[in-house]
Design an enzyme around this catalytic site. Sequence first.
Site, PDB file in Angstrom:
ATOM      1  N   GLY A  29      44.718  38.600  44.189  1.00 44.45           N
ATOM      2  CA  GLY A  29      45.282  39.730  43.463  1.00 44.45           C
ATOM      3  C   GLY A  29      44.776  41.037  44.041  1.00 44.45           C
ATOM      4  NE  ARG A  30      45.331  45.363  39.918  1.00 50.16           N
ATOM      5  CZ  ARG A  30      45.850  44.664  38.907  1.00 50.16           C
ATOM      6  NH1 ARG A  30      47.114  44.283  38.951  1.00 50.16           N
ATOM      7  NH2 ARG A  30      45.114  44.359  37.865  1.00 50.16           N
ATOM      8  CB  THR A  90      52.612  30.053  43.642  1.00 52.21           C
ATOM      9  OG1 THR A  90      52.130  31.356  43.320  1.00 52.21           O
ATOM     10  CG2 THR A  90      52.748  29.236  42.368  1.00 52.21           C
ATOM     11  NE  ARG A 130      35.814  38.106  32.413  1.00 49.76           N
ATOM     12  CZ  ARG A 130      35.917  39.357  32.825  1.00 49.76           C
ATOM     13  NH1 ARG A 130      35.334  39.716  33.959  1.00 49.76           N
ATOM     14  NH2 ARG A 130      36.590  40.255  32.128  1.00 49.76           N
ATOM     15  CD  GLU A 189      28.190  38.039  32.378  1.00 50.99           C
ATOM     16  OE1 GLU A 189      28.400  39.080  31.719  1.00 50.99           O
ATOM     17  OE2 GLU A 189      28.743  37.813  33.462  1.00 50.99           O
ATOM     18  CG  HIS A 225      29.380  41.700  34.285  1.00 51.62           C
ATOM     19  ND1 HIS A 225      29.889  40.690  33.507  1.00 51.62           N
ATOM     20  CD2 HIS A 225      30.463  42.350  34.784  1.00 51.62           C
ATOM     21  CE1 HIS A 225      31.208  40.728  33.525  1.00 51.62           C
ATOM     22  NE2 HIS A 225      31.582  41.738  34.297  1.00 51.62           N
ATOM     23  N   GLY A 228      29.903  45.051  38.609  1.00 50.57           N
ATOM     24  CA  GLY A 228      31.010  45.194  39.539  1.00 50.57           C
ATOM     25  C   GLY A 228      31.771  46.499  39.413  1.00 50.57           C
TER      26      GLY A 228
END
Length: 347
Positions: free
Chosen positions: A178-179, A201, A255, A284, A302, A304
């Site tokens: 994804g992004r 896919t 995650r 967490e 965490h 990010g």
Amino acid sequence: MAEAAAGPGSGSVPGTGARVFVTRPLPTGGTDPLIAADGPGPPCEVIQRPDDEPLGPAQLAEAVGTGVDGVVCVLTDRIDAGVLAAGKGRLRVVANVAVGFDNIDVEAATAAGVVVCNTPGILDETTADLAFLLVLAAARRTSEAEVVLRSGRWTGFHIEEFLGRDVHGATLGLVGYGRIGRAVARRAEGFAMEVVHHTRTPTGEPGWIADLHELLARSDIVSLHVPLTGQTRHLIGRRELAAMKPTAALVNTARGPVVDEEALAEALETGVIAAAGLDVFEAEPAVHPRLLAAPGAVLLPHIGSATVATRTAMARLASASARAVLAGEMPANVVNPEAETSYLSRD
């Protein structure tokens, strides 16, 4: 009153419109879209907790049940069916200051006519920076070297000390494309890396590998960029780790539960893989004790999306989205647009 339910010292910003409960302190300016004079609909009344400790489900339900139209929450706030039921008849929107929304029971929200919003797009580049930091740190053993230096155990240059693996020219395997995954791929270009990716896919793009295990076996570094779902929980377990090269590193900024931490700790202890860089964890803020002691583990709490600009923008988008929904609009970042139908037909 919601102020009391939210906790001692809670602040309330008066408004003429809907009431919005903000579960935590947010970066300065983060709730401004809720009270701005020029927003859609009238300015909202904001009830905001000053305490940054998470509320339990019962406390969240109590706060929501006092009569609020919207909630702005963070990813550690569990908005389950009980919390949503507490807002029955009034609660209209839950806006999550995060891209992921596994902390929200979206199915229950949809059934209750509650719109769920997230904050896609804003944190992509910042999280990709952090992911690549972990790629470099895990491959080059920087955390281990720093610990030795700071503890006074470094005795000077030794040619075979702290030998890591080159990142430039290595093969980077992205699980999820994804992004954020694509942003990491762009950074890899600067290191002349070969980039391959796996998705369920076909992407129709160069480097797509249909079989996850094939990607794992081929990659020098594997970076995870999938949402947490029933299908991705423990996506990386013992079999998957065994498929990786013994010299490889695993990076997770997605995650925590995507990785079986017990299996990962075991893999690091026994040399099944060489290193891991983690910014997220299964339970967490608890971290598996074996991971804390595992060789080759680079661990971060965490962070990010943790830059001033990004976290502020996330808070503002969540606030703006909540206000838009309450004003009768449907912003592009709605997770469950079908909730509108349930809302219109609910009692």
